[in-house]
Scaffold this active site. Structure first.
Site, PDB file in Angstrom:
ATOM      1  N   ASN A  17      17.886-120.608  37.379  1.00  0.00           N
ATOM      2  CA  ASN A  17      19.297-120.410  36.555  1.00  0.00           C
ATOM      3  C   ASN A  17      20.311-120.352  37.594  1.00  0.00           C
ATOM      4  OD1 ASN A  17      21.568-118.500  35.560  1.00  0.00           O
ATOM      5  ND2 ASN A  17      20.040-118.052  33.849  1.00  0.00           N
TER       6      ASN A  17
ATOM      7  N   HIS B  15      25.071-118.057  38.293  1.00  0.00           N
ATOM      8  CA  HIS B  15      25.942-117.164  39.318  1.00  0.00           C
ATOM      9  C   HIS B  15      26.580-118.212  40.472  1.00  0.00           C
ATOM     10  CE1 HIS B  15      25.280-113.665  37.446  1.00  0.00           C
ATOM     11  NE2 HIS B  15      23.836-113.842  37.714  1.00  0.00           N
TER      12      HIS B  15
ATOM     13  N   HIS C 242      23.437-120.196  30.747  1.00  0.00           N
ATOM     14  CA  HIS C 242      23.654-119.378  29.594  1.00  0.00           C
ATOM     15  C   HIS C 242      24.975-119.529  29.368  1.00  0.00           C
ATOM     16  CE1 HIS C 242      23.438-114.757  28.094  1.00  0.00           C
ATOM     17  NE2 HIS C 242      23.720-115.653  27.154  1.00  0.00           N
TER      18      HIS C 242
ATOM     19  N   ARG D  13      27.589-117.915  27.687  1.00  0.00           N
ATOM     20  CA  ARG D  13      27.942-116.772  26.977  1.00  0.00           C
ATOM     21  C   ARG D  13      29.056-116.973  25.979  1.00  0.00           C
ATOM     22  NH1 ARG D  13      25.033-112.541  29.758  1.00  0.00           N
ATOM     23  NH2 ARG D  13      26.153-110.976  28.215  1.00  0.00           N
TER      24      ARG D  13
ATOM     25  N   ARG E 172      31.899-116.278  30.690  1.00  0.00           N
ATOM     26  CA  ARG E 172      32.280-115.502  32.078  1.00  0.00           C
ATOM     27  C   ARG E 172      31.918-116.375  33.186  1.00  0.00           C
ATOM     28  NH1 ARG E 172      28.382-110.174  31.758  1.00  0.00           N
ATOM     29  NH2 ARG E 172      29.469-110.093  29.959  1.00  0.00           N
TER      30      ARG E 172
ATOM     31  N   GLU F  33      20.471-120.906  27.542  1.00  0.00           N
ATOM     32  CA  GLU F  33      20.325-119.564  27.088  1.00  0.00           C
ATOM     33  C   GLU F  33      21.358-119.312  26.066  1.00  0.00           C
ATOM     34  OE1 GLU F  33      19.863-116.930  30.230  1.00  0.00           O
ATOM     35  OE2 GLU F  33      17.878-117.628  30.980  1.00  0.00           O
TER      36      GLU F  33
ATOM     37  N   THR G 195      21.817-109.895  30.936  1.00  0.00           N
ATOM     38  CA  THR G 195      21.015-109.663  29.561  1.00  0.00           C
ATOM     39  C   THR G 195      20.284-108.258  29.740  1.00  0.00           C
ATOM     40  OG1 THR G 195      20.975-111.943  29.295  1.00  0.00           O
ATOM     41  CG2 THR G 195      19.707-110.687  27.840  1.00  0.00           C
TER      42      THR G 195
ATOM     43  N   GLU H 257       9.652-116.109  25.926  1.00  0.00           N
ATOM     44  CA  GLU H 257       9.805-115.887  27.438  1.00  0.00           C
ATOM     45  C   GLU H 257      10.137-114.105  27.517  1.00  0.00           C
ATOM     46  OE1 GLU H 257      13.278-117.714  29.757  1.00  0.00           O
ATOM     47  OE2 GLU H 257      13.553-115.906  30.729  1.00  0.00           O
TER      48      GLU H 257
ATOM     49  N   HIS I 135      13.742-112.726  34.389  1.00  0.00           N
ATOM     50  CA  HIS I 135      14.605-111.512  34.472  1.00  0.00           C
ATOM     51  C   HIS I 135      14.308-110.719  35.691  1.00  0.00           C
ATOM     52  CE1 HIS I 135      18.553-110.398  33.039  1.00  0.00           C
ATOM     53  NE2 HIS I 135      18.158-109.077  33.634  1.00  0.00           N
TER      54      HIS I 135
END
Ligand code: PXP
Length: 249
Positions: A8, A11, A51, A53, A57, A78, A109, A159, A198
């Site tokens: 992922n 970031h 993801h 969102r 962001r 996601e 999340t 998941e 996660h």
């Protein structure tokens, strides 16, 4: 089948947005989300997860289209189940979608999706996505009723949310690992592919390995955090090395 790693890279985009949120097209924007994805693939990542969102962001629409065009592995998107993001997903046609709950105020999340409470809406989106060539996963807590509901609405995968597992220590973590194990066993029996993610790190991953039938782990924060010190490729190599210890691999 070896245990697959979805990296992922949200970031990486967080870092970019920290400086360039208000000047998206500027010539000096960095770091490049595409370069991060290609580095992750070169390091052995099996898929690239992002993801999109509602508040954009970190990942923005352009990233999703660019990655879908340019990456050589699989793309896992996601998303919260909203008409806006669903429309984008239907255009992008990622290999996988993972449906997640999304609250505006959350830092990341929190908690799994309530599939039972939104069966009709989720079933409609799953049907559209699957007919459009995207395999859909439900990001759920290790709750047996949520596993059953995920199978009932036609999802291909679940998941399992490992956030609680990651945040606990000692006996409490073992209790959570046992819950994940039971949920994975039921999911497998119902014909679902079992993924997990996660809060996973090289420090807690071994304790997850009592969970059978895992096909893919989605890991972001700890890989990106580690990459500050050792680089993205090394951080991914370290994770993949550890994943080789998974008994079913
Ligand atoms: N899986 C899902 C569904 C997520 O929402 C996230 C966080 O974006 C992850 C996996 C990765 O979690 P982490 O960044 O803690 O590794």
């Amino acid at each position: 089948m070896p245990l697959h790693l979805g990296v992922n890279i949200d970031h990486i985009a967080t870092l970019r947005q920290a400086r360039y949120r208000t000047m998206p097209g500027a010539h000096n924007v960095e770091p490049s989300i595409l370069q991060a994805a290609l580095e992750a693939e070169a390091a052995g990542a099996h898929s690239i997860t992002v993801h999109l969102r509602a508040d954009r962001r970190h990942i923005v629409d352009e990233d999703v289209f660019l990655l879908r065009r340019e990456i050589g592995t699989m793309m896992n998107l996601e998303m919260g189940n909203t008409p806006e993001i669903l429309g984008i997903a239907l255009k992008v046609r990622p290999h996988f979608v993972c449906m997640v709950p999304e609250n505006r105020e959350e830092v990341t999340t929190e908690g799994g999706l309530d599939v039972i409470g939104q069966k009709a809406a989720l079933r409609a989106s799953v049907t559209q996505l699957e007919q459009n060539g995207t395999r859909v996963s439900m990001f759920i807590d290790p709750d047996l009723d949520q596993v059953r509901a995920s199978a009932e609405i036609g999802a291909s995968m679940i998941e399992l949310h490992t956030g609680t597992f990651a945040n606990e220590l000692g006996a409490q973590r073992s209790v959570e690992a046992a819950r994940l194990k039971t949920a994975a066993e039921l999911g497998q029996a119902l014909g679902l592919q079992i993924n997990a993610g996660h809060g996973l790190t090289t420090k807690n991953l071994r304790e997850l390995f009592i969970v059978p039938h895992l096909a893919e782990l989605n890991i972001g924060h700890s890989i990106v955090a580690r990459s500050v010190f050792v680089g993205l490729r090394t951080a991914i190599h370290e994770m993949l090395e550890l994943m080789k210890e998974y008994p079913n691999a």
